[in-house]
Design an enzyme around this catalytic site. Sequence first.
Site, PDB file in Angstrom:
ATOM      1  N   GLN A 131       0.840  -1.184   0.000  1.00 41.37           N
ATOM      2  CA  GLN A 131       0.000   0.000   0.000  1.00 41.37           C
ATOM      3  C   GLN A 131       0.881   1.242   0.000  1.00 41.37           C
ATOM      4  OE1 GLN A 131      -1.660   2.288   3.617  1.00 41.37           O
ATOM      5  NE2 GLN A 131      -2.376   0.201   3.735  1.00 41.37           N
ATOM      6  N   GLY A 132       0.876   1.985  -1.083  1.00 44.95           N
ATOM      7  CA  GLY A 132       1.722   3.174  -1.169  1.00 44.95           C
ATOM      8  C   GLY A 132       0.918   4.435  -0.907  1.00 44.95           C
ATOM      9  N   SER A 134       1.621   6.580   2.435  1.00 44.90           N
ATOM     10  CA  SER A 134       2.426   7.543   3.195  1.00 44.90           C
ATOM     11  C   SER A 134       3.625   8.049   2.414  1.00 44.90           C
ATOM     12  CB  SER A 134       2.929   6.889   4.481  1.00 44.90           C
ATOM     13  OG  SER A 134       1.851   6.405   5.229  1.00 44.90           O
ATOM     14  N   SER A 166       4.684  -1.309   4.101  1.00 49.66           N
ATOM     15  CA  SER A 166       4.761  -2.691   4.577  1.00 49.66           C
ATOM     16  C   SER A 166       4.755  -3.642   3.393  1.00 49.66           C
ATOM     17  CB  SER A 166       3.575  -3.028   5.468  1.00 49.66           C
ATOM     18  OG  SER A 166       3.525  -2.144   6.542  1.00 49.66           O
ATOM     19  N   GLU A 249      -8.813  -1.691   6.679  1.00 49.56           N
ATOM     20  CA  GLU A 249      -7.557  -2.113   7.291  1.00 49.56           C
ATOM     21  C   GLU A 249      -7.649  -2.032   8.813  1.00 49.56           C
ATOM     22  OE1 GLU A 249      -4.306   0.518   6.704  1.00 49.56           O
ATOM     23  OE2 GLU A 249      -2.826  -1.092   6.700  1.00 49.56           O
ATOM     24  N   GLU A 387      -4.100   8.959  18.017  1.00 51.42           N
ATOM     25  CA  GLU A 387      -4.633  10.327  18.121  1.00 51.42           C
ATOM     26  C   GLU A 387      -5.598  10.610  16.972  1.00 51.42           C
ATOM     27  OE1 GLU A 387      -1.313   9.569  18.379  1.00 51.42           O
ATOM     28  OE2 GLU A 387      -1.336   9.703  20.563  1.00 51.42           O
TER      29      GLU A 387
HETATM   30  C1  FAD Z   1       4.676  -0.662  11.216  1.00 53.81           C
HETATM   31  C2  FAD Z   1       4.172   0.350  10.247  1.00 53.81           C
HETATM   32  C3  FAD Z   1       3.698  -0.043   9.028  1.00 53.81           C
HETATM   33  C4  FAD Z   1       3.231   0.887   8.106  1.00 53.81           C
HETATM   34  N1  FAD Z   1       2.802   0.443   6.893  1.00 53.81           N
HETATM   35  C5  FAD Z   1       2.416   1.356   5.960  1.00 53.81           C
HETATM   36  C6  FAD Z   1       2.043   0.952   4.653  1.00 53.81           C
HETATM   37  O1  FAD Z   1       2.054  -0.228   4.335  1.00 53.81           O
HETATM   38  N2  FAD Z   1       1.685   1.879   3.754  1.00 53.81           N
HETATM   39  C7  FAD Z   1       1.638   3.205   4.071  1.00 53.81           C
HETATM   40  O2  FAD Z   1       1.273   3.991   3.217  1.00 53.81           O
HETATM   41  N3  FAD Z   1       1.982   3.635   5.314  1.00 53.81           N
HETATM   42  C8  FAD Z   1       2.387   2.747   6.249  1.00 53.81           C
HETATM   43  N4  FAD Z   1       2.756   3.171   7.505  1.00 53.81           N
HETATM   44  C9  FAD Z   1       2.775   4.605   7.777  1.00 53.81           C
HETATM   45  C10 FAD Z   1       1.694   5.091   8.708  1.00 53.81           C
HETATM   46  O3  FAD Z   1       0.446   5.099   8.069  1.00 53.81           O
HETATM   47  C11 FAD Z   1       2.096   6.479   9.208  1.00 53.81           C
HETATM   48  O4  FAD Z   1       3.284   6.349   9.931  1.00 53.81           O
HETATM   49  C12 FAD Z   1       1.036   7.100  10.070  1.00 53.81           C
HETATM   50  O5  FAD Z   1      -0.108   7.428   9.315  1.00 53.81           O
HETATM   51  C13 FAD Z   1       1.546   8.349  10.781  1.00 53.81           C
HETATM   52  O6  FAD Z   1       2.162   9.243   9.913  1.00 53.81           O
HETATM   53  P1  FAD Z   1       3.593   9.856  10.222  1.00 53.81           P
HETATM   54  O7  FAD Z   1       4.499   8.724  10.480  1.00 53.81           O
HETATM   55  O8  FAD Z   1       3.939  10.798   9.164  1.00 53.81           O
HETATM   56  O9  FAD Z   1       3.437  10.631  11.585  1.00 53.81           O
HETATM   57  P2  FAD Z   1       2.804  12.092  11.768  1.00 53.81           P
HETATM   58  O10 FAD Z   1       1.564  12.202  11.003  1.00 53.81           O
HETATM   59  O11 FAD Z   1       3.854  13.105  11.534  1.00 53.81           O
HETATM   60  O12 FAD Z   1       2.434  12.046  13.308  1.00 53.81           O
HETATM   61  C14 FAD Z   1       3.374  12.308  14.355  1.00 53.81           C
HETATM   62  C15 FAD Z   1       2.596  12.454  15.652  1.00 53.81           C
HETATM   63  O13 FAD Z   1       1.697  13.565  15.549  1.00 53.81           O
HETATM   64  C16 FAD Z   1       0.379  13.166  15.838  1.00 53.81           C
HETATM   65  N5  FAD Z   1      -0.557  13.901  14.981  1.00 53.81           N
HETATM   66  C17 FAD Z   1      -0.473  14.159  13.655  1.00 53.81           C
HETATM   67  N6  FAD Z   1      -1.551  14.818  13.227  1.00 53.81           N
HETATM   68  C18 FAD Z   1      -2.358  14.988  14.310  1.00 53.81           C
HETATM   69  C19 FAD Z   1      -3.631  15.598  14.518  1.00 53.81           C
HETATM   70  N7  FAD Z   1      -4.340  16.152  13.530  1.00 53.81           N
HETATM   71  N8  FAD Z   1      -4.147  15.544  15.767  1.00 53.81           N
HETATM   72  C20 FAD Z   1      -3.469  14.988  16.789  1.00 53.81           C
HETATM   73  N9  FAD Z   1      -2.265  14.418  16.653  1.00 53.81           N
HETATM   74  C21 FAD Z   1      -1.715  14.414  15.423  1.00 53.81           C
HETATM   75  C22 FAD Z   1       0.353  11.685  15.498  1.00 53.81           C
HETATM   76  O14 FAD Z   1      -0.699  11.031  16.183  1.00 53.81           O
HETATM   77  C23 FAD Z   1       1.720  11.244  15.961  1.00 53.81           C
HETATM   78  O15 FAD Z   1       1.693  11.024  17.341  1.00 53.81           O
HETATM   79  C24 FAD Z   1       3.220   2.251   8.444  1.00 53.81           C
HETATM   80  C25 FAD Z   1       3.684   2.661   9.691  1.00 53.81           C
HETATM   81  C26 FAD Z   1       4.152   1.732  10.599  1.00 53.81           C
HETATM   82  C27 FAD Z   1       4.630   2.196  11.936  1.00 53.81           C
END
Ligand code: FAD
Lengths: 408, 379
Positions: A131-132, A134, A166, A249, A387
């Site tokens: 899934q692309g 992020s 992933s 999901e 969150e």
């Molecule tokens: C094990 C794992 C597998 C993954 N697999 C995939 C995958 O297959 N495909 C894919 O596309 N992505 C994948 N991801 C990515 C995942 O979807 C993102 O990491 C997630 O959506 C959070 O985005 P970010 O890492 O940019 O963190 P950020 O969005 O930068 O968040 C950082 C912190 O800020 C908080 N925050 C952000 N916005 C808000 C808000 N509006 N209100 C309150 N708090 C907020 C968050 O809760 C978090 O605590 C995976 C992540 C992990 C850890």
Amino acid sequence: MVSEQSGKETAFRKQVRDWLKTNLPKGWGTPEYHAPERQTEAAQALGEKWTKTCYDAGYAGFGYPKEYGGIVRPDWEIRIIREEFTLCGTPPGPMSQGLLMAGPTILRWGQEWQKKRFLPKILNGEESWCQGFSEPDAGSDLANVRTAAVRDGDDWVVNGQKVWTSNWMFADFGLLVVKTDPAAKRHRNLSYFIFDCTSPGFSRRPLKQMSGESEFGEMFFDNVRIPHKNLLGELNMGWYVALTGLAAERSGGFAVGGRSTARRGWGNMESIVELAKETKHYGKAVWDDPLFRQRIAQFAIQGEAMRANGALQGAMARQGKKIDPNEVSVSKNFSAELRQHSDDMVMEILGAYSQMVEGSPLAVNGGDWVYGMLRWRGATIERGTSEINRNIIAEKILGLPREARGND
Amino acid sequence: MMEYGINEEQEMLKTMARDFLAKECPKTFTRAMMNDQTGITKDYWKKMADVGWTGLILPEQYGGANMTFRDLSILCEEMGRMVMPGPFVSTLVMSALPILNAGTEAQKQEFLPRIANGQMIMTAAVTETDGDFWPGGVNMQAYPRGEDYILTGAKSFVPDAMAADWFLVACRTKTSADPEEGITLCLVNKDDWGIYVNPLKTMDETRKQYQVTFNRIAVPAKYILGEVNKGWRYLKDAALRATALHCAEMVGGGEWVLETCVEYAKTRVQFGAPIGSFQAVKHHLANMYTQLEYARALMVWAAESVKENDPQADLAVNMAKAYCGDTFKMVAGLGIQIHGGIGFTWDHDMHLYFKRSRALDTVFGDANYHRELIAQHYD
Ligand SMILES: Cc1cc2nc3c(=O)[nH]c(=O)nc-3n(C[C@H](O)[C@H](O)[C@H](O)COP(=O)(O)OP(=O)(O)OC[C@H]3O[C@@H](n4cnc5c(N)ncnc54)[C@H](O)[C@@H]3O)c2cc1C
């Protein structure tokens, strides 16, 4: 009184159990069994083979129409199959991305040729997906993706980068959210495509996780051509397509390795109790410590609460009552947070042994407990952070006003 | 069969209960009862009897409505939602059920129809100085004298004693290694000469408690309930059911708190925005919603297991009581927090729920007690 139904159920349960006994990998569930190392070809092959074995036996592929390879069975049989599978912690299928994300999205939005082409091979484990979504600057704020596609004849030409993907290594196909109309408003500028991981210009590389392995990675698109017919849903409406997949999901709860937290709460309660009985600190079994008894009991309660809630929602669905689709945010958070709390508790039970990982002669249970504790720190981040899910519960279910956002 | 969903009749019961309570049990009534030593009015009790609630689960032959335990639990959820005062569980569950299960036909005929038609209110006097509901706490003795038993001693934390016409009193008639052995149940008329009922000032004023003193009360054989020395199991069974109903009350109360908070968070404006748009508040509400959802699931499981006499009913009730208790306390605490200063006032209703949450947690064992029992299932 034993009703006719419960007699049938007992017989069916035995049938599933016997089947599992003969078909699970040799030695499965015993200390003699050595699982292939995670994220290796061998592990992937085991998963693929297992999925196919289950599918061929009619123990997988539920929830899809027959014409797309779905296997149709009465609800009670499916329930028993799931219960028996989780009880013995069957090997993970390789298909979690496919089954959890791609399948439901294609079923909901796909064109007929897409459903016929992709769904059967998702169900039987032949093809693997990723899934692309992020990107470095688009995590929680998924609508902010930058990877862009430009139309060229029958194709779209894609440039950009995806991250945290992933199953990046083994995927045959991917789901992709890209910007297709840079001039349009937020949420009306993205499209959703299926892409082939063998396309020229596509490359990928691992990212090492805190748990040590590289279950997720990065994907790069350098003039990758995707045929227009691979579009899912309408052009520029990809945001709404993505929402379906995200909800599907989340609804999966945490079922990795066939060990959902729900069953862990119940089925696997025994293993935590056993560990607490076997482990002694300062000359006393952990199980005899009233504080640990309280905490382990609390874990049992929450596991059982998940089971009961599933039964309650199932009953409501059978009665035709509408269940808010955003409920998945509730169960996702509950299961992910429960998992982390129970893992932390297990670490405290292990004491000094919690420092012993796979490969150490002193590692308990081959280091599985410790690995799980590390791996499931991701549970409250992946599939929407806790969150973000709380925002969804509050805004979508309870109807609270949105918080002002910088890019509104 | 265990059925988690609710059927059409139950849906109707719920609606009817909600309407009835909105009309007959507004907070003005509840607050008046807080100031009343008895804690309930005959008039209110009669209205409940008229709609069939006072005998809801009793068999038809004794004037009851013969409905299921799940129906009763649905009703109690609505009562909890309105923090209804009064001896409902004390009468129908803690007193009528032991009579139904242990009583002679004559006893059943004497008590049950009058309970069902609202003429008689009862309560069980079990707990003594340690404040815990358990067989080891039952030490007040009853001595045989001819055909009678003579009761002398005191019971504490007795709910609803002033409203009650009769008491079901647990007495010690034999000491033995197993504290469950040697407890005898006596039916005692409150107006007997030598019974003193002293009100105890309670934190939750919607739930009255009393000290009841018995001074050489003679109980004739016809008012001994069940076999001598073997009374505890009937109380234990009734308490299991009452506990499951308290879980329903807690879930109902919790949902009132959540709904009230959500409404307030949408309308109360600070810093130019509704406070419900701030994540600190929003996430509290999301957590309340989440925990209540699981509390409800456990409560339903407990009610169904009790209804079905499932072998896991004890475990289900232990789990539900611990979780619903913790949840209601958390939810009601945040209910005050989210309302700010107004939530801290006597005039706002939130403190009624806050106090009820603390009160119900202590009844029939708190969360820690039930978790220990759960652990014992795995010993
Ligand atoms: C094990 C794992 C597998 C993954 N697999 C995939 C995958 O297959 N495909 C894919 O596309 N992505 C994948 N991801 C990515 C995942 O979807 C993102 O990491 C997630 O959506 C959070 O985005 P970010 O890492 O940019 O963190 P950020 O969005 O930068 O968040 C950082 C912190 O800020 C908080 N925050 C952000 N916005 C808000 C808000 N509006 N209100 C309150 N708090 C907020 C968050 O809760 C978090 O605590 C995976 C992540 C992990 C850890």
